[in-house]
Motif scaffolding. Structure first.
Motif, PDB file in Angstrom:
ATOM      1  N   ASN A 193       0.856  -1.180   0.000  1.00 53.83           N
ATOM      2  CA  ASN A 193       0.000   0.000   0.000  1.00 53.83           C
ATOM      3  C   ASN A 193       0.895   1.234   0.000  1.00 53.83           C
ATOM      4  OD1 ASN A 193      -2.432  -1.433   0.169  1.00 53.83           O
ATOM      5  ND2 ASN A 193      -2.141  -1.714   2.358  1.00 53.83           N
ATOM      6  N   TYR A 194       0.559   2.174  -0.827  1.00 50.25           N
ATOM      7  CA  TYR A 194       1.339   3.398  -0.924  1.00 50.25           C
ATOM      8  C   TYR A 194       0.494   4.575  -0.477  1.00 50.25           C
ATOM      9  CZ  TYR A 194       4.570   0.736  -3.823  1.00 50.25           C
ATOM     10  OH  TYR A 194       5.465  -0.188  -4.280  1.00 50.25           O
ATOM     11  N   GLN A 195       1.122   5.523   0.159  1.00 49.80           N
ATOM     12  CA  GLN A 195       0.467   6.798   0.434  1.00 49.80           C
ATOM     13  C   GLN A 195       0.698   7.670  -0.785  1.00 49.80           C
ATOM     14  OE1 GLN A 195       2.038   8.420   4.046  1.00 49.80           O
ATOM     15  NE2 GLN A 195       0.968   6.943   5.325  1.00 49.80           N
ATOM     16  N   VAL A 196      -0.322   8.372  -1.188  1.00 54.11           N
ATOM     17  CA  VAL A 196      -0.246   9.174  -2.407  1.00 54.11           C
ATOM     18  C   VAL A 196      -0.546  10.625  -2.075  1.00 54.11           C
ATOM     19  CG1 VAL A 196      -1.226   9.514  -4.710  1.00 54.11           C
ATOM     20  CG2 VAL A 196      -0.991   7.195  -3.783  1.00 54.11           C
ATOM     21  N   ALA A 197       0.265  11.514  -2.623  1.00 52.78           N
ATOM     22  CA  ALA A 197       0.044  12.956  -2.507  1.00 52.78           C
ATOM     23  C   ALA A 197      -0.073  13.506  -3.918  1.00 52.78           C
ATOM     24  CB  ALA A 197       1.206  13.616  -1.773  1.00 52.78           C
TER      25      ALA A 197
ATOM     26  N   SER B  99       9.529  20.617  -0.056  1.00 51.63           N
ATOM     27  CA  SER B  99       9.227  20.559   1.371  1.00 51.63           C
ATOM     28  C   SER B  99       8.922  19.156   1.900  1.00 51.63           C
ATOM     29  CB  SER B  99       8.052  21.487   1.694  1.00 51.63           C
ATOM     30  OG  SER B  99       6.886  21.049   1.024  1.00 51.63           O
ATOM     31  N   GLU B 100       8.742  18.185   1.019  1.00 52.58           N
ATOM     32  CA  GLU B 100       8.398  16.825   1.442  1.00 52.58           C
ATOM     33  C   GLU B 100       9.329  15.823   0.772  1.00 52.58           C
ATOM     34  OE1 GLU B 100       4.072  16.005   1.179  1.00 52.58           O
ATOM     35  OE2 GLU B 100       3.878  18.134   0.704  1.00 52.58           O
ATOM     36  N   LYS B 101       9.431  14.642   1.361  1.00 48.67           N
ATOM     37  CA  LYS B 101      10.238  13.560   0.795  1.00 48.67           C
ATOM     38  C   LYS B 101       9.298  12.543   0.153  1.00 48.67           C
ATOM     39  CE  LYS B 101      13.695  10.702   0.151  1.00 48.67           C
ATOM     40  NZ  LYS B 101      13.873  10.509  -1.243  1.00 48.67           N
ATOM     41  N   PHE B 102       9.579  12.179  -1.098  1.00 40.94           N
ATOM     42  CA  PHE B 102       8.771  11.206  -1.823  1.00 40.94           C
ATOM     43  C   PHE B 102       9.648  10.034  -2.270  1.00 40.94           C
ATOM     44  CE2 PHE B 102       6.529  15.225  -2.309  1.00 40.94           C
ATOM     45  CZ  PHE B 102       5.240  14.854  -1.945  1.00 40.94           C
ATOM     46  N   ASP B 103       9.036   8.869  -2.412  1.00 44.40           N
ATOM     47  CA  ASP B 103       9.734   7.688  -2.905  1.00 44.40           C
ATOM     48  C   ASP B 103       9.712   7.613  -4.420  1.00 44.40           C
ATOM     49  OD1 ASP B 103      10.300   6.696  -0.323  1.00 44.40           O
ATOM     50  OD2 ASP B 103       8.272   5.874  -0.187  1.00 44.40           O
ATOM     51  N   LEU B 104       8.759   8.321  -5.039  1.00 44.09           N
ATOM     52  CA  LEU B 104       8.578   8.281  -6.494  1.00 44.09           C
ATOM     53  C   LEU B 104       7.754   9.481  -6.909  1.00 44.09           C
ATOM     54  CD1 LEU B 104       8.561   6.433  -9.217  1.00 44.09           C
ATOM     55  CD2 LEU B 104       6.268   5.849  -8.468  1.00 44.09           C
ATOM     56  N   TYR B 105       8.110  10.053  -8.049  1.00 40.39           N
ATOM     57  CA  TYR B 105       7.263  11.075  -8.671  1.00 40.39           C
ATOM     58  C   TYR B 105       6.564  10.419  -9.858  1.00 40.39           C
ATOM     59  CZ  TYR B 105      10.287  14.407  -6.181  1.00 40.39           C
ATOM     60  OH  TYR B 105      10.987  15.095  -5.233  1.00 40.39           O
TER      61      TYR B 105
ATOM     62  N   ASP C  94      16.766  17.372  -6.955  1.00 44.92           N
ATOM     63  CA  ASP C  94      16.535  15.994  -6.522  1.00 44.92           C
ATOM     64  C   ASP C  94      16.913  15.061  -7.666  1.00 44.92           C
ATOM     65  OD1 ASP C  94      15.680  13.511  -5.670  1.00 44.92           O
ATOM     66  OD2 ASP C  94      13.665  14.164  -5.115  1.00 44.92           O
ATOM     67  N   ARG C  95      18.114  14.538  -7.593  1.00 44.19           N
ATOM     68  CA  ARG C  95      18.610  13.668  -8.672  1.00 44.19           C
ATOM     69  C   ARG C  95      18.324  12.190  -8.409  1.00 44.19           C
ATOM     70  NH1 ARG C  95      20.569  16.301 -12.384  1.00 44.19           N
ATOM     71  NH2 ARG C  95      21.679  14.625 -13.427  1.00 44.19           N
ATOM     72  N   ASP C  96      17.856  11.847  -7.199  1.00 46.11           N
ATOM     73  CA  ASP C  96      17.751  10.450  -6.809  1.00 46.11           C
ATOM     74  C   ASP C  96      16.348   9.846  -6.879  1.00 46.11           C
ATOM     75  OD1 ASP C  96      20.500  10.374  -6.260  1.00 46.11           O
ATOM     76  OD2 ASP C  96      20.151  11.184  -4.256  1.00 46.11           O
ATOM     77  N   THR C  97      15.327  10.619  -6.596  1.00 52.08           N
ATOM     78  CA  THR C  97      13.972  10.076  -6.557  1.00 52.08           C
ATOM     79  C   THR C  97      13.520   9.695  -7.971  1.00 52.08           C
ATOM     80  OG1 THR C  97      13.460  11.485  -4.666  1.00 52.08           O
ATOM     81  CG2 THR C  97      11.592  10.498  -5.823  1.00 52.08           C
ATOM     82  N   PRO C  98      13.071   8.450  -8.156  1.00 52.85           N
ATOM     83  CA  PRO C  98      12.640   8.029  -9.491  1.00 52.85           C
ATOM     84  C   PRO C  98      11.438   8.838  -9.989  1.00 52.85           C
ATOM     85  CG  PRO C  98      12.756   6.146  -7.988  1.00 52.85           C
ATOM     86  CD  PRO C  98      12.970   7.378  -7.174  1.00 52.85           C
ATOM     87  N   VAL C  99      11.419   9.045 -11.295  1.00 53.09           N
ATOM     88  CA  VAL C  99      10.305   9.730 -11.963  1.00 53.09           C
ATOM     89  C   VAL C  99       9.746   8.778 -13.007  1.00 53.09           C
ATOM     90  CG1 VAL C  99       9.614  11.681 -13.406  1.00 53.09           C
ATOM     91  CG2 VAL C  99      11.347  12.005 -11.625  1.00 53.09           C
TER      92      VAL C  99
END
Length: 104
Positions: free
Chosen positions: A4-8, A22-28, A50-55
């Motif tokens: 289950n993922y939280q989604v914003a 302002s927030e940390k995400f695991d994926l865009y 942010d060069r690390d978070t997958p898009v």
């Protein structure tokens, strides 16, 4: 295995950038068509800080290619269509798990 993922959500480039700062995400998860720009523009701006978070791009348009999104700094593209519902959770899981394993 899917979790289950939280989604914003964000509906505009400006809102997405504000939240990403302002927030940390695991994926865009980015659509190509946005009211105040394109997903390509958003991805390029995200990559400035942010060069690390997958898009992962999701789009129904045929005017964008996988090569274009990768050049912009994304990890891939899913087209909305018949296999979208099956492909999306698999790709999200792969990218989040890969990101978690490389950031340990």
């Amino acid at each position: 295995m899917l979790r289950n993922y939280q989604v914003a959500g964000a509906h505009r480039v400006t809102e997405a950038l504000r939240r990403a700062h302002s927030e940390k995400f695991d994926l865009y998860l980015v659509d190509y068509h946005l009211p105040d720009g394109t997903g390509i523009e958003l991805c390029l701006m995200l990559r400035t800080f942010d060069r690390d978070t997958p898009v992962l791009f999701v789009t129904g348009t045929s005017s964008i290619t996988e090569t274009q999104v990768i050049i912009a700094g994304a990890q891939g593209l899913i087209r909305k269509g018949t296999s979208f519902v099956d492909e999306l959770p698999v790709r999200v899981s792969q990218l989040v798990n890969l990101s978690e394993s490389t950031n340990c």
